[in-house]
Each structure stands twice: as structure tokens, then as C-alpha cells.
Design a protein around this motif. Structure first.
Motif, PDB file in Angstrom:
ATOM      1  N   SER A 139       1.022  -1.277   0.035  1.00 20.07           N
ATOM      2  CA  SER A 139       0.450  -0.356   0.502  1.00 20.07           C
ATOM      3  C   SER A 139       1.113   1.673   0.415  1.00 20.07           C
ATOM      4  CB  SER A 139      -0.577  -0.040   1.276  1.00 20.07           C
ATOM      5  OG  SER A 139      -0.143   0.115   2.450  1.00 20.07           O
ATOM      6  N   ASP A 140       0.688   2.292  -0.940  1.00 17.75           N
ATOM      7  CA  ASP A 140       1.184   3.693  -0.471  1.00 17.75           C
ATOM      8  C   ASP A 140       1.125   4.306   0.775  1.00 17.75           C
ATOM      9  OD1 ASP A 140      -1.734   4.356  -0.125  1.00 17.75           O
ATOM     10  OD2 ASP A 140      -1.028   5.936  -2.046  1.00 17.75           O
ATOM     11  N   SER A 141       1.538   5.416   0.792  1.00 15.56           N
ATOM     12  CA  SER A 141       1.554   6.147   2.654  1.00 15.56           C
ATOM     13  C   SER A 141       0.282   6.613   2.847  1.00 15.56           C
ATOM     14  CB  SER A 141       2.262   6.767   1.964  1.00 15.56           C
ATOM     15  OG  SER A 141       2.047   8.492   0.966  1.00 15.56           O
ATOM     16  N   GLU A 142      -0.785   6.335   1.913  1.00 14.24           N
ATOM     17  CA  GLU A 142      -1.598   6.744   2.384  1.00 14.24           C
ATOM     18  C   GLU A 142      -2.871   5.740   2.249  1.00 14.24           C
ATOM     19  OE1 GLU A 142      -3.143   9.501  -0.450  1.00 14.24           O
ATOM     20  OE2 GLU A 142      -2.542  11.426  -0.067  1.00 14.24           O
ATOM     21  N   GLY A 143      -2.346   4.374   2.956  1.00 11.76           N
ATOM     22  CA  GLY A 143      -3.323   3.290   2.862  1.00 11.76           C
ATOM     23  C   GLY A 143      -3.337   2.882   1.328  1.00 11.76           C
ATOM     24  N   THR A 144      -3.468   3.128   0.253  1.00 11.15           N
ATOM     25  CA  THR A 144      -4.250   3.576  -0.977  1.00 11.15           C
ATOM     26  C   THR A 144      -3.439   1.522  -1.172  1.00 11.15           C
ATOM     27  OG1 THR A 144      -4.447   5.168  -2.089  1.00 11.15           O
ATOM     28  CG2 THR A 144      -4.985   3.295  -3.431  1.00 11.15           C
ATOM     29  N   GLN A 145      -4.414   0.289  -0.797  1.00 17.23           N
ATOM     30  CA  GLN A 145      -3.556  -1.004  -1.716  1.00 17.23           C
ATOM     31  C   GLN A 145      -3.127  -1.133  -3.058  1.00 17.23           C
ATOM     32  OE1 GLN A 145      -6.420  -4.318  -2.429  1.00 17.23           O
ATOM     33  NE2 GLN A 145      -4.957  -6.098  -2.105  1.00 17.23           N
ATOM     34  N   ILE A 146      -2.088  -1.449  -3.074  1.00 17.61           N
ATOM     35  CA  ILE A 146      -0.919  -1.352  -4.557  1.00 17.61           C
ATOM     36  C   ILE A 146      -1.618  -2.409  -5.871  1.00 17.61           C
ATOM     37  CG2 ILE A 146       0.902  -1.554  -5.926  1.00 17.61           C
ATOM     38  CD1 ILE A 146       2.637   0.569  -3.495  1.00 17.61           C
ATOM     39  N   SER A 163       0.504  -6.072 -17.998  1.00 13.22           N
ATOM     40  CA  SER A 163       0.605  -5.912 -16.781  1.00 13.22           C
ATOM     41  C   SER A 163      -0.521  -6.931 -15.234  1.00 13.22           C
ATOM     42  CB  SER A 163       2.165  -5.705 -15.861  1.00 13.22           C
ATOM     43  OG  SER A 163       3.110  -6.139 -16.199  1.00 13.22           O
ATOM     44  N   THR A 164      -0.378  -7.571 -14.469  1.00 12.01           N
ATOM     45  CA  THR A 164      -1.783  -7.004 -13.555  1.00 12.01           C
ATOM     46  C   THR A 164      -1.569  -6.057 -13.192  1.00 12.01           C
ATOM     47  OG1 THR A 164      -0.633  -9.606 -12.861  1.00 12.01           O
ATOM     48  CG2 THR A 164      -2.181  -8.170 -11.324  1.00 12.01           C
ATOM     49  N   GLY A 165      -2.715  -4.989 -12.843  1.00 15.94           N
ATOM     50  CA  GLY A 165      -3.355  -4.144 -12.636  1.00 15.94           C
ATOM     51  C   GLY A 165      -3.100  -2.918 -13.386  1.00 15.94           C
ATOM     52  N   LEU A 166      -3.261  -3.096 -14.944  1.00 15.85           N
ATOM     53  CA  LEU A 166      -3.094  -2.877 -15.870  1.00 15.85           C
ATOM     54  C   LEU A 166      -4.019  -2.412 -16.366  1.00 15.85           C
ATOM     55  CD1 LEU A 166       0.635  -1.933 -16.785  1.00 15.85           C
ATOM     56  CD2 LEU A 166      -0.317  -0.923 -14.938  1.00 15.85           C
ATOM     57  N   THR A 167      -4.708  -1.439 -16.983  1.00 15.37           N
ATOM     58  CA  THR A 167      -5.512  -1.305 -17.761  1.00 15.37           C
ATOM     59  C   THR A 167      -5.811  -0.467 -19.427  1.00 15.37           C
ATOM     60  OG1 THR A 167      -8.463  -1.277 -18.481  1.00 15.37           O
ATOM     61  CG2 THR A 167      -7.106   0.522 -16.810  1.00 15.37           C
ATOM     62  N   ALA A 168      -5.853  -1.388 -20.507  1.00 10.96           N
ATOM     63  CA  ALA A 168      -5.577  -0.226 -20.872  1.00 10.96           C
ATOM     64  C   ALA A 168      -6.682   0.444 -22.962  1.00 10.96           C
ATOM     65  CB  ALA A 168      -4.195  -0.196 -21.958  1.00 10.96           C
ATOM     66  N   THR A 517      -2.765   2.450 -17.705  1.00  9.06           N
ATOM     67  CA  THR A 517      -3.733   3.619 -16.451  1.00  9.06           C
ATOM     68  C   THR A 517      -3.776   2.350 -15.863  1.00  9.06           C
ATOM     69  OG1 THR A 517      -5.834   3.087 -16.707  1.00  9.06           O
ATOM     70  CG2 THR A 517      -4.760   5.466 -17.511  1.00  9.06           C
ATOM     71  N   ARG A 518      -3.396   2.197 -14.669  1.00  9.58           N
ATOM     72  CA  ARG A 518      -3.251   1.334 -13.182  1.00  9.58           C
ATOM     73  C   ARG A 518      -4.286   1.586 -12.835  1.00  9.58           C
ATOM     74  NH1 ARG A 518       1.818   2.342  -9.870  1.00  9.58           N
ATOM     75  NH2 ARG A 518       0.750   1.499  -7.818  1.00  9.58           N
ATOM     76  N   ILE A 519      -4.984   0.241 -12.492  1.00 15.13           N
ATOM     77  CA  ILE A 519      -6.770   0.068 -11.714  1.00 15.13           C
ATOM     78  C   ILE A 519      -6.080   0.607 -10.500  1.00 15.13           C
ATOM     79  CG2 ILE A 519      -6.829  -1.753 -13.860  1.00 15.13           C
ATOM     80  CD1 ILE A 519      -6.765  -3.626 -10.990  1.00 15.13           C
ATOM     81  N   ASP A 520      -5.505   0.554  -9.246  1.00 15.25           N
ATOM     82  CA  ASP A 520      -5.608   1.117  -8.042  1.00 15.25           C
ATOM     83  C   ASP A 520      -5.462   2.548  -8.250  1.00 15.25           C
ATOM     84  OD1 ASP A 520      -2.939   1.686  -8.629  1.00 15.25           O
ATOM     85  OD2 ASP A 520      -1.881   0.382  -7.473  1.00 15.25           O
ATOM     86  N   GLY A 521      -5.347   3.491  -9.566  1.00 10.99           N
ATOM     87  CA  GLY A 521      -5.754   4.508  -9.250  1.00 10.99           C
ATOM     88  C   GLY A 521      -4.574   5.931  -8.924  1.00 10.99           C
TER      89      GLY A 521
END
Length: 540
Positions: A139-146, A163-168, A517-521
Motif C-alpha cells: 500500500s502507499d503512504s495513504e493506505g491505498t492498496q497497490i 501486467s497485473t493491475g493495468l488497463t488499456a 492506466t493503473r486500476i488502483d488509481g
């Protein structure tokens, strides 16, 4: 072909300007892949004359600037077949420099105080400091799951293997109009562009726009005279496509280029005309408001590939351009007058000095370098030491340069006078983590907690499934995505949006432009470098 003879031997010259979007001159017999004569006794090189004022050529622009000569003094250089040593500018003192104020058509880069960093009298290479490796976090510093896991290719989407976690998504196709969007709606676009997306998209970059959005520019590497140029897609602050236009037209083989410190685009023509480089280098306004102009950087013509700069010393900024040919010497343009407080655009169109790179190998992996005004000597030196130079980029006083046929990355320390080499045959840097760390250590603090913040992204030349690749500080290589359904082609135009949330790249021959883009934002925390992975599969 010229009315005035202005030889570049430490002298000033007149800049030429393009006040319309027509080619500088009609080129009917362009040979994009023809190579110059390889004779050592009589090397061929471009004319150093200013074009005449025929209606097909840009008008000759007289400069009201003084002919200011930079201080120079001879420094010891090895002789080259009896050639005399050319003068090389002195290193500048360590006087503190003021903060540059950079007016721009677009929001300027973050304010930076530039200070010169001259070499020591007896420069020497020292071992790099130990590398601090951050553990991969969930997770990042704000708790968002990577959710992004580079190298774990599991997602099939838009003809790509991601790669896992990407969308195009596909945002443009050659010969089709570009769909505009509203509130992220890509299914029922509000309208489309009035012109189709350009062919053979090549090198690209993004620029922030005043409304909080951004502009993605893309070269068009068309081999017929007048069919090249630069296209620009405009996004609003939430990522909707709101405009597409051509901001440079009437050119040919617009291959590489680069950004300027004041947020304009440099587009380079990579052409050969009767065995001689006939390409020009253009400065382009990404918004299309200001007319594109031919720069003084490419005076004399060339088979130009890429552009970069070193403006740490604002009084003596340097602008570099590479040539993709066997005797394509890297050139350095130093303007006589700077315009930081008024119109920095003008620096690339006035008088200045052009010097050429000379490399002197000490062993297989290192050497030292100097600059010369002697283009003849530099061409021969380039053929022997760094033929067919492609991507170049300056980062923190290091100039990165790739010679594609040799598959070698040159890392040139602009301050020490020395350089090192690494192969690009295995995904760049040959697994040299210290060099990757040198590039990545300047990531912003916000990015340091993201799992991919220590990633360097780059494209691939050739291969049956070209893709986007990356390396981390450990020297580990990752395939971020592959173009699994597009056949043998080339990935080009790699760039991130200003916030880092959007990754753009194109499949060149098929003419398809993607947004990833990344699906985790979260943003892509890495950086890009203008180098390419060179496929080494003998079956490719």
C-alpha cells in the motif's frame, strides 16, 4: 544552393526561420535509408551554407544580436590523422547563478536554481555510493492498496498483454478521426476530429495545459516529402480527449526529438538526400498557437534523431542533437544570447556555435571526450566510436546516448570529461543497477512509496511482440506489456501524463495509439529515458 557562405569554425551564423508550415525545400528524391559515402580520404558532409530565399525555402532572417564569441582555449587532445586540435570552450567558474525565470506558452517546469558544476583539474572516476533499496510495499503512504505488479503478464486487453493491475484503451488509429469524449464516456463520443490521426506515429511527449489538462504530441515519420509532421491530442483535466490537430505539417520523416526547458517540442527529420543528411530540426508549439520554425541547431542539415539539453548554467545553455547515420557526429549548439526573461523560444533561432563530439576510448568500457568545431574529424570519430546514434538524454549532468548498431549505451559525464559504456542488448544498462539508480534517484518524494517508483521505462525496437519494458535499481528487467496481436512492429512515443497517471505509447506501422492506466488509481512512479531495447533474437 546558398546565397551566403557562413562556415562554422568558431564563427557566428544567421538563423533561418520557418514562417509557414511548408517544407523548407522540395525534396523529390529522398532516400531514408541510404548511407553516406564511407571513404576515409574524402568524407561527405552537409553544406554549411544558408539556403537562398527562393519561395520554396524559409526566408533568411537577419539577427540583431551581437556576434558574441564564447571564451575558448586549446586543451590537449589526441591528434587524429594529423588534424589540428580545435578550440574547446573553457570550463566556467563556480559563481552562484540566479534562478531562471522561464516564460512559456504552457505552464513552466518547476522552478529550479541552476548552478554550473565544472570538472576538477584532474577528474577521476570513483565507485558509486551504496544503493538504498526500498522494499516493495502493498500500500502507499495513504493506505491505498497497490495492485500493479510489473512483469506479471496476465491481462489481455485491446490486443495487448498487460501486467497485473493495468488497463488499456485505444485512443487513436491511423486514417481514422479521433473521438472526443465527455465525462470519460468513450462509447458515445460527443464528436470527432475534423482530420484523421496521422500515420506512422513515432517519438512523443506530454505537456501541461493551462486548464489543468495536458497535450500529447506525436511525430509522423512519413517517408514522402510533405507528408510528415507533428500531431497533438489535447486532454482536459480529467483525461477526456477534447481536440486533435496537426501542429506541424509539410515535413518529412519526423522521427525523434525532445522537449525544451520552456515546454515546447523539438521535432527532427531523419532523412538522407543523395547520400547527405538533408533533414532539419523544428521547434513546435504544442498548442499550435505559434508557427513552427526551423531551428539553428540543425544548420547544414542532417539525418537527425533526438534532441536534449543541459541548462544547469543559464548563461551558457547547451542543446544537443544526434544523427542516425554511420558518420553522424553528435552536435552541441550554444546560443550567443539567452532569452530566459523574455522569449526563450528565440534562443534556438539566433546565432550560436555548433561543436561536435569526439570520443577517445581508454579501454572497451570507458574513455574521455572533447568537443571540436571540426565536423570532418568528428564524423570520422563518430564512425569509429559511436555510429548511428539514436536516443540522447541529459539527466543530472550525465548525457545518455545509444549507438544502435553497436547496441551500446554511452553514459557521458559532462562535468568530468569521461564516459562509460554499457550494452543495450539485454533490456538496457546490461543489468547495471548503479547506473539505473543514478537516473532514478531524483524521483519526487510522493513517488517513493509507490512500488514501481524505482522503475525506468523504455520502448523496444523490433521483435514479433514489441512492448514496454522497465528496469529497477536492482538491475532486474521487467516486461510491462507486449503487443501480442499486432505482429512484428515497433513501440514508440512512450510518455507519461504530467501527473504520472496515464502512460502513452504507439504501435508505429499499425498506427495505433494507446493509453494505459493503473486500476488502483495510483500514478506510475517511474521515469522514461530516450533509449530503446534492441531485440537480439536471431530469428527476428
Amino acid at each position: 544552393v546558398a546565397a551566403v557562405s557562413l562556415v562554422i569554425v568558431g564563427a557566428s551564423f544567421l538563423g533561418v526561420r520557418m514562417n509557414n508550415r511548408q517544407p523548407a525545400e522540395s525534396i523529390s528524391d529522398v532516400q531514408p535509408i541510404e548511407e553516406e559515402d564511407a571513404s576515409l580520404s574524402s568524407p561527405s558532409f552537409p553544406s554549411l551554407l544558408v539556403p537562398n530565399t527562393r519561395t520554396t525555402s524559409p526566408s533568411l532572417r537577419s539577427s540583431d544580436k551581437d556576434s558574441i564569441q564564447p571564451q575558448s582555449s586549446p586543451i590537449p587532445m589526441p591528434s587524429l590523422s594529423g588534424q589540428q586540435t580545435a578550440p574547446v570552450p573553457q570550463w566556467y567558474d563556480n559563481t552562484p547563478q540566479p534562478t531562471i525565470k522561464v516564460p512559456s506558452l504552457l505552464p513552466p517546469l518547476s522552478p529550479t536554481t541552476y548552478k554550473p558544476n565544472p570538472p576538477s583539474p584532474n577528474p577521476s572516476r570513483t565507485s558509486p555510493a551504496p544503493i538504498s533499496i526500498l522494499p516493495v510495499q502493498n500500500s502507499d503512504s495513504e493506505g491505498t492498496q497497490i495492485l500493479y505488479h510489473p512483469g506479471d503478464l496476465t491481462v489481455h486487453e485491446s490486443g495487448l498483454l498487460l501486467s497485473t493491475g493495468l488497463t488499456a484503451r485505444i485512443i487513436a488509429r491511423t486514417n481514422q478521426t479521433v473521438a472526443y469524449q465527455r465525462n470519460g464516456d468513450t462509447v458515445t463520443p460527443t464528436s470527432t476530429s475534423t482530420i484523421p490521426f496521422h500515420q506512422r506515429p513515432d517519438f512523443g511527449a506530454t505537456f501541461p495545459s493551462p486548464d489543468g489538462g495536458w497535450i500529447y504530441v506525436s511525430n509522423s515519420e512519413m517517408p514522402k516529402s510533405g507528408e510528415g509532421g507533428v500531431g497533438a491530442i489535447t486532454f482536459d483535466s480529467v483525461g477526456n480527449i477534447v481536440d486533435y490537430q496537426m501542429v506541424l505539417t509539410g515535413t518529412i520523416m519526423n522521427c525523434g526529438g525532445g522537449k525544451t526547458p520552456w515546454n515546447t517540442w523539438i521535432s527532427c527529420e531523419e532523412i538522407m538526400l543523395n547520400g547527405t543528411g538533408g533533414g532539419k530540426i523544428y521547434q513546435v508549439d504544442p498548442t499550435g498557437t505559434r508557427e513552427a520554425e526551423i531551428t539553428s541547431v540543425g544548420l547544414g542539415g542532417g539525418r537527425f534523431e533526438s534532441f536534449t539539453y543541459d541548462v544547469r548554467d543559464p548563461d551558457f545553455p547547451h542543446f544537443y542533437a544526434s544523427e542516425d547515420r554511420k558518420k553522424g557526429a553528435l552536435r552541441r549548439f550554444t546560443p550567443h544570447r539567452t532569452n530566459w526573461d523574455n522569449d526563450p523560444w528565440e534562443m534556438l533561432h539566433g546565432t550560436g556555435d555548433i561543436e561536435f563530439l569526439m570520443l577517445y576510448p581508454i579501454d572497451q568500457n570507458s574513455g574521455y571526450f572533447a568537443w571540436t568545431y571540426d565536423q570532418n574529424a568528428a564524423k570520422l570519430n563518430a564512425r569509429e566510436n559511436y555510429p548511428e546514434c539514436e536516443g540522447i538524454e541529459v539527466n543530472n549532468g550525465l548525457l545518455y546516448m545509444v549507438a544502435k548498431k553497436l547496441k551500446i549505451l554511452f553514459i557521458i559525464d559532462l562535468d568530468s570529461g569521461f564516459y562509460q559504456t554499457h550494452t543495450t542488448s539485454h533490456g538496457a544498462f546490461d543489468g547495471s543497477p548503479d547506473q539505473v539508480a543514478t537516473i532514478l534517484k531524483h524521483s519526487t518524494s510522493q513517488q517513493k512509496t509507490v512500488s514501481d517508483s524505482s522503475m525506468l521505462y523504455f520502448t523496444e525496437e523490433g521483435g514479433s511482440r514489441p512492448g514496454i519494458h522497465a528496469r529497477n535499481k536492482l538491475g532486474q528487467y521487467f516486461t510491462v506489456l507486449e503487443a501480442e496481436e499486432y505482429g512484428k512492429d515497433e513501440t514508440t512515443g512512450l510518455s507519461f501524463s504530467p501527473s504520472g497517471h496515464h502512460l502513452y505509447f504507439a504501435i508505429q506501422a499499425k498506427g495505433v495509439l494507446f493509453e494505459v492506466t493503473r486500476i488502483d488509481g495510483l500514478p506510475f512512479g517511474g521515469q522514461t529515458l530516450n533509449i530503446k531495447y534492441h531485440n537480439t533474437d536471431p530469428n527476428e
